[in-house]
Design a protein around this motif. Structure first.
Motif, PDB file in Angstrom:
ATOM      1  N   ARG A 110     -21.698-146.234  28.517  1.00 46.56           N
ATOM      2  CA  ARG A 110     -22.341-145.596  27.371  1.00 46.56           C
ATOM      3  C   ARG A 110     -22.613-146.619  26.264  1.00 46.56           C
ATOM      4  O   ARG A 110     -21.722-147.324  25.819  1.00 46.56           O
ATOM      5  CB  ARG A 110     -21.445-144.486  26.829  1.00 46.56           C
ATOM      6  N   GLY A 111     -23.885-146.687  25.867  1.00 45.05           N
ATOM      7  CA  GLY A 111     -24.242-147.583  24.775  1.00 45.05           C
ATOM      8  C   GLY A 111     -24.115-149.052  25.133  1.00 45.05           C
ATOM      9  O   GLY A 111     -23.995-149.896  24.260  1.00 45.05           O
ATOM     10  N   GLY A 112     -24.154-149.359  26.432  1.00 46.64           N
ATOM     11  CA  GLY A 112     -24.031-150.756  26.834  1.00 46.64           C
ATOM     12  C   GLY A 112     -25.404-151.417  27.001  1.00 46.64           C
ATOM     13  O   GLY A 112     -26.425-150.742  27.111  1.00 46.64           O
ATOM     14  N   ALA A 113     -25.387-152.750  27.025  1.00 38.11           N
ATOM     15  CA  ALA A 113     -26.633-153.478  27.251  1.00 38.11           C
ATOM     16  C   ALA A 113     -26.937-153.478  28.746  1.00 38.11           C
ATOM     17  O   ALA A 113     -26.026-153.347  29.569  1.00 38.11           O
ATOM     18  CB  ALA A 113     -26.498-154.908  26.746  1.00 38.11           C
ATOM     19  N   ALA A 114     -28.212-153.646  29.093  1.00 32.89           N
ATOM     20  CA  ALA A 114     -28.609-153.659  30.505  1.00 32.89           C
ATOM     21  C   ALA A 114     -27.921-154.824  31.213  1.00 32.89           C
ATOM     22  O   ALA A 114     -27.956-155.965  30.732  1.00 32.89           O
ATOM     23  CB  ALA A 114     -30.117-153.789  30.608  1.00 32.89           C
ATOM     24  N   GLU A 115     -27.317-154.535  32.353  1.00 28.64           N
ATOM     25  CA  GLU A 115     -26.613-155.589  33.090  1.00 28.64           C
ATOM     26  C   GLU A 115     -27.582-156.489  33.840  1.00 28.64           C
ATOM     27  O   GLU A 115     -27.193-157.511  34.388  1.00 28.64           O
ATOM     28  CB  GLU A 115     -25.606-154.944  34.056  1.00 28.64           C
TER      29      GLU A 115
ATOM     30  N   THR B 284     -27.748-155.212  14.005  1.00 23.79           N
ATOM     31  CA  THR B 284     -26.658-154.415  14.588  1.00 23.79           C
ATOM     32  C   THR B 284     -26.650-154.612  16.102  1.00 23.79           C
ATOM     33  O   THR B 284     -27.648-155.051  16.693  1.00 23.79           O
ATOM     34  CB  THR B 284     -26.869-152.905  14.322  1.00 23.79           C
ATOM     35  N   THR B 285     -25.525-154.233  16.718  1.00 21.64           N
ATOM     36  CA  THR B 285     -25.456-154.348  18.182  1.00 21.64           C
ATOM     37  C   THR B 285     -26.457-153.375  18.820  1.00 21.64           C
ATOM     38  O   THR B 285     -26.988-153.648  19.884  1.00 21.64           O
ATOM     39  CB  THR B 285     -24.046-154.029  18.711  1.00 21.64           C
ATOM     40  N   ILE B 286     -26.704-152.266  18.156  1.00 23.73           N
ATOM     41  CA  ILE B 286     -27.673-151.307  18.710  1.00 23.73           C
ATOM     42  C   ILE B 286     -29.058-151.949  18.757  1.00 23.73           C
ATOM     43  O   ILE B 286     -29.760-151.889  19.773  1.00 23.73           O
ATOM     44  CB  ILE B 286     -27.660-149.996  17.883  1.00 23.73           C
ATOM     45  N   ASP B 287     -29.439-152.600  17.652  1.00 26.86           N
ATOM     46  CA  ASP B 287     -30.741-153.305  17.663  1.00 26.86           C
ATOM     47  C   ASP B 287     -30.751-154.348  18.775  1.00 26.86           C
ATOM     48  O   ASP B 287     -31.753-154.548  19.455  1.00 26.86           O
ATOM     49  CB  ASP B 287     -30.993-154.008  16.319  1.00 26.86           C
ATOM     50  N   TYR B 288     -29.604-155.032  18.927  1.00 28.94           N
ATOM     51  CA  TYR B 288     -29.509-156.067  19.953  1.00 28.94           C
ATOM     52  C   TYR B 288     -29.783-155.479  21.340  1.00 28.94           C
ATOM     53  O   TYR B 288     -30.594-155.987  22.108  1.00 28.94           O
ATOM     54  CB  TYR B 288     -28.111-156.708  19.904  1.00 28.94           C
ATOM     55  N   ILE B 289     -29.079-154.384  21.649  1.00 29.15           N
ATOM     56  CA  ILE B 289     -29.200-153.765  22.975  1.00 29.15           C
ATOM     57  C   ILE B 289     -30.654-153.390  23.263  1.00 29.15           C
ATOM     58  O   ILE B 289     -31.166-153.614  24.359  1.00 29.15           O
ATOM     59  CB  ILE B 289     -28.267-152.529  23.054  1.00 29.15           C
TER      60      ILE B 289
ATOM     61  N   ASN C 220     -18.777-158.842  22.473  1.00 28.28           N
ATOM     62  CA  ASN C 220     -18.236-157.730  23.271  1.00 28.28           C
ATOM     63  C   ASN C 220     -19.310-157.076  24.127  1.00 28.28           C
ATOM     64  O   ASN C 220     -19.095-156.804  25.303  1.00 28.28           O
ATOM     65  CB  ASN C 220     -17.631-156.674  22.338  1.00 28.28           C
ATOM     66  N   VAL C 221     -20.466-156.835  23.510  1.00 24.92           N
ATOM     67  CA  VAL C 221     -21.566-156.204  24.254  1.00 24.92           C
ATOM     68  C   VAL C 221     -21.962-157.094  25.424  1.00 24.92           C
ATOM     69  O   VAL C 221     -22.144-156.637  26.557  1.00 24.92           O
ATOM     70  CB  VAL C 221     -22.790-155.980  23.316  1.00 24.92           C
TER      71      VAL C 221
ATOM     72  N   ASP D 205     -21.296-164.378  30.247  1.00 27.60           N
ATOM     73  CA  ASP D 205     -20.175-165.115  29.666  1.00 27.60           C
ATOM     74  C   ASP D 205     -20.376-165.358  28.171  1.00 27.60           C
ATOM     75  O   ASP D 205     -21.497-165.587  27.723  1.00 27.60           O
ATOM     76  CB  ASP D 205     -20.028-166.481  30.344  1.00 27.60           C
ATOM     77  N   VAL D 206     -19.262-165.343  27.453  1.00 26.46           N
ATOM     78  CA  VAL D 206     -19.300-165.738  26.039  1.00 26.46           C
ATOM     79  C   VAL D 206     -18.073-166.597  25.764  1.00 26.46           C
ATOM     80  O   VAL D 206     -17.033-166.417  26.410  1.00 26.46           O
ATOM     81  CB  VAL D 206     -19.265-164.526  25.073  1.00 26.46           C
ATOM     82  N   PRO D 207     -18.163-167.522  24.811  1.00 29.07           N
ATOM     83  CA  PRO D 207     -16.988-168.351  24.518  1.00 29.07           C
ATOM     84  C   PRO D 207     -15.852-167.485  23.974  1.00 29.07           C
ATOM     85  O   PRO D 207     -16.083-166.588  23.159  1.00 29.07           O
ATOM     86  CB  PRO D 207     -17.483-169.314  23.438  1.00 29.07           C
ATOM     87  N   ALA D 208     -14.632-167.775  24.433  1.00 34.14           N
ATOM     88  CA  ALA D 208     -13.477-166.950  24.055  1.00 34.14           C
ATOM     89  C   ALA D 208     -13.249-166.940  22.545  1.00 34.14           C
ATOM     90  O   ALA D 208     -12.786-165.945  22.003  1.00 34.14           O
ATOM     91  CB  ALA D 208     -12.245-167.458  24.784  1.00 34.14           C
ATOM     92  N   TRP D 209     -13.590-168.050  21.881  1.00 30.87           N
ATOM     93  CA  TRP D 209     -13.276-168.105  20.444  1.00 30.87           C
ATOM     94  C   TRP D 209     -13.992-167.010  19.662  1.00 30.87           C
ATOM     95  O   TRP D 209     -13.542-166.600  18.594  1.00 30.87           O
ATOM     96  CB  TRP D 209     -13.580-169.487  19.851  1.00 30.87           C
ATOM     97  N   MET D 210     -15.077-166.515  20.208  1.00 35.14           N
ATOM     98  CA  MET D 210     -15.816-165.487  19.468  1.00 35.14           C
ATOM     99  C   MET D 210     -15.005-164.210  19.305  1.00 35.14           C
ATOM    100  O   MET D 210     -15.193-163.454  18.377  1.00 35.14           O
ATOM    101  CB  MET D 210     -17.134-165.182  20.157  1.00 35.14           C
ATOM    102  N   PHE D 211     -14.070-164.016  20.259  1.00 33.57           N
ATOM    103  CA  PHE D 211     -13.236-162.812  20.134  1.00 33.57           C
ATOM    104  C   PHE D 211     -12.124-163.019  19.117  1.00 33.57           C
ATOM    105  O   PHE D 211     -11.404-162.103  18.773  1.00 33.57           O
ATOM    106  CB  PHE D 211     -12.663-162.422  21.502  1.00 33.57           C
TER     107      PHE D 211
END
Ligand SMILES: Nc1ncnc2c1ncn2[C@@H]1O[C@H](COP(=O)(O)OP(=O)(O)OP(=O)(O)O)[C@@H](O)[C@H]1O
Length: 694
Positions: free
Chosen positions: A446-451, A556-561, A593-594, A601-607
């Motif tokens: 739900r509310g995720g970006a296209a894989e 926003t993440t919504i705009d991103y998705i 996260n999205v 993959d994303v760099p761990a430091w971002m979390f």
């Protein structure tokens, strides 16, 4: 094509995770043999739709007909479950069984239109329903209210257009015939989207080409439609919007004046200091400036001005600054005009429509003046109201328009449906306030970006990075580039054009004709790169787009998705690259996260970055005096607008990357080589290379 292939293509638009659903795949393989293009193979017979099941809303929920008790019924239920799990469809409520193939539509409504519809779909290469189509079409044909949430590019448009057309035709053929008037209405946030949906493979009814003519199925933008439905209310709304727009423009003008005054004083002060240093203090004094006045200029003001003006390298400019003004003005308004909800919403609709549709009040009036007056549109027979990109419609402040339209649609069998790839809780609550007992169908996360989109974040000097990506062939055209403002769009477009690239441009600042031309040129390949504002962020379907570049980090993440969902559509793969600067730090954790959940993959430091709401709380907690306020404004203005991007852009990506996490405020230093990875979901499935963030 073997059974697994067929199964996989049933899931067109979402990535099928064979690992996770291995058991189900095995079931499908067992004894399946070969199957026809519109059949589900033997081993996992799809739920058998019983004749007449989709026939009419008046028949009541189709699942009622699935009387439990017989072995066949048990098998059917099992097959429904299996199908839903495999296609990652999550039906909630007493949903009718999913549509196995389009042939089943022959039972729904009218044989002749179904035949034409199937012919046209086959010609367009649509042989099987996508997961959202398979579950949403029966729900709507059963006359149920619906919340439909499915990834970008998963075929939601046909999921509501097919039932709209079948329903309209069914009502027309009913005895006694239903009185004339629109039977199904689709509201979309932008004119481009309306036009695109109306152009969808003509499912047989040529009049479904959205205009206010006498049509059965109408596609329209709420702002325009309300004019046709209820000219009286529309007049009041127009006046309110005009007042709100004027007030906003006035605030913007005043703030700009203030900043320019300060800028002017600062320039004079600098000039005088230079003169003093050169031993010409006397001349400076002759200038006659009041020294005390100059003291008003502080480092906070510098910062504010930075944000207003953008960076030295021309990355941003007045537009971003003034847009930030706008934001700040609205922030200020929240305090002073919190009680005037309606006018805020109208103002939002008016201002947002800058980026969504050109229906500003003035333009509306001129259009109305140019057109012969139309009779009010009759919605008394409306049976299906679709809100496409529903969350965006409400985000744009179209609530009063939707209310006005609903008030003119009194039919007791009216079904309402909200479609989007993202339906935040607040919008769902709003939806449930008008639909007491909706069915809900969710496809995928739900509310995720296209894989299907390989995503990556890039810290880089924007103009150079974009040119390199295009010139090196790392990004193959057609490419969509998203920016935050019209001005920025103009500048990026000019840069690419001077570079000899076939680039187009679309923003709300253009005329209708220019916008149409930009879309058409991109569709037919005359332009390879299209620079766009968020006007094109929602719903637009350019099937061949290979990549999306977020030149400006989305707000926003919504705009991103939605932005990145312009690629990787209908089972294809795509790439999305998002540029970020130091000022985008507050957004990175949520974006990371999205991206991770979608399998890149994303760099761990971002979390390790602080959550945006924590930052905001801290910032708000600290802010007190005028100085704090000014600093806050400066920061707010710079964030995400590229306002202070110059400072960041001057740091080269290579040089900065080692200390970038600390620079952006990541909590933990990250061990070398330790990177965050995507979850298993997207891994192992055939798909694009998933590059690391740089
Ligand atoms: N049954 C089908 N089989 C194959 N392709 C399909 C099918 N249905 C739709 N498509 C194609 O899939 C693409 C995406 O469809 P659509 O624009 O409806 O996606 P969407 O889910 O509305 O996306 P968004 O959330 O971005 O608006 C379109 O090119 C459409 O023609």
């Amino acid at each position: 094509m073997d059974a697994a292939d067929i199964f996989q293509s049933l899931g067109v638009g979402i990535k099928f995770d064979q690992k996770r659903f291995g058991r189900d795949v095995a079931l499908f393989k067992r004894g399946s043999g070969t199957a026809g293009p519109n059949e589900i193979p033997n081993g996992a017979k799809g739920p058998t739709a019983k004749k007449g099941q989709l026939k009419s809303a008046e028949d009541g929920p189709a699942r009622d007909q699935q009387v439990a008790g017989t072995k066949e019924d048990d098998d059917d239920l099992e097959a429904v479950e299996l199908f839903s799990r495999a296609a990652k469809v999550e039906p909630e409520g007493d949903c009718p069984p999913p549509l196995r193939n389009f042939d089943e539509l022959r039972d729904a409504g009218d044989e002749s239109i179904a035949a034409r519809l199937l012919g046209n779909m086959a010609a367009a290469g649509f042989h099987r329903p996508t997961p959202i189509q398979s579950q949403a079409i029966p729900c709507l044909l059963a006359g149920r209210d619906l919340l439909a949430i499915a990834p970008t590019g998963s075929g939601k448009t046909l999921a509501f257009l097919i039932p709209s057309l079948l329903l309209a035709r069914r009502l027309k053929r009913a005895r006694p015939a239903t009185p004339p008037g629109v039977k199904a209405l689709v509201l979309t946030p932008t004119r481009e989207l309306t036009a695109q949906s109306a152009r969808h493979p003509d499912p047989g009814d040529r009049r479904a080409r959205g205009d206010f003519a006498r049509v059965d199925v109408l596609l329209a933008n709420p702002l325009r439609l309300v004019e046709a439905v209820d000219p009286g209310t529309a007049g009041e709304m127009r006046a309110r919007i005009a007042r709100a727009t004027e007030a906003k423009a006035e605030r913007k003008r005043r703030r700009k004046e203030r900043v320019l005054r300060k800028k002017d004083k600062a320039a004079k002060k600098r000039q005088r200091q230079a003169l003093r240093r050169a031993g010409q203090a006397q001349e400076a004094e002759a200038d006659g400036e009041d020294e005390s006045e100059e003291e008003a200029w502080s480092s906070d003001d510098e910062e504010e001005l930075d944000a207003e003006e953008g960076s030295d390298d021309g990355e941003s400019g007045d537009e971003e600054g003034s847009k930030a003004d706008d934001d700040q003005a609205s922030e200020d308004d929240d305090d002073s005009e919190a009680d005037d909800q309606d006018s805020e919403a109208d103002s939002e609709a008016a201002s947002s429509s800058d980026d969504s549709d050109s229906d500003t009040p003035g333009q509306n009036e001129s259009k109305l003046g140019a057109d012969p007056p139309r009779p009010a549109l009759d919605l008394s027979q409306l049976r299906l109201l679709i809100l496409d990109e529903a969350d965006k419609l409400f985000d744009l402040g179209f609530t009063p328009q939707v209310d006005a339209i609903l008030a003119k649609a009194p039919h007791p069998q009216l079904a309402r449906a909200f479609f989007s790839a993202t339906l935040p809780d607040a919008v769902e609550t709003l939806a449930r306030s008008v639909m007491p007992d909706p069915l809900r169908v969710t496809v995928g996360r739900r509310g995720g970006a296209a894989e299907s989109v390989a995503q990556r974040l890039k810290f880089a000097g924007k103009p150079l990075a974009l040119r390199q990506l295009l010139r090196s062939g790392e990004l193959r055209p057609p490419v969509l580039v998203f920016v935050d403002s019209r001005d920025r769009a103009g500048r990026v477009h000019e840069e690419l054009r001077l570079d000899g690239l076939r680039a187009g441009l679309i923003s709300a600042g253009q005329s209708d004709a220019q916008r149409e031309e930009a879309v058409a040129a991109f569709r037919k390949g005359a332009t390879w790169v299209l620079i766009a504002t968020d006007l094109l962020g929602r719903g637009m379907d350019f099937p061949g787009v290979n990549a999306v570049v977020n030149y400006d980090c989305p707000r926003t993440t919504i705009d991103y998705i939605h932005r990145i969902g312009r690629t990787g559509r209908a089972g294809r793969t795509g790439t999305a690259i998002t540029f970020f600067t130091e000022d985008d730090a507050p957004k990175l954790r949520a974006l990371a996260n999205v991206i991770k959940h979608a399998g890149s993959d994303v760099p761990a430091w971002m979390f390790g970055l602080e959550k945006e709401d924590k930052r905001r709380k801290k910032r708000d907690g600290k802010s007190g005096g005028a100085k704090d306020g000014a600093a806050r404004r400066g920061k707010a203005a710079g964030r995400g607008r590229g306002g202070r991007a110059g400072r960041v852009e001057r740091v080269t990506a290579r040089k900065s990357s080692s200390n970038l996490p600390r620079k952006l405020g990541a909590r933990k230093p990250i061990a070398k080589g330790k990177r965050g990875g995507g979850r298993g979901r997207g891994r192992g499935a055939p798909g694009p290379r998933r590059p690391s963030a740089k």
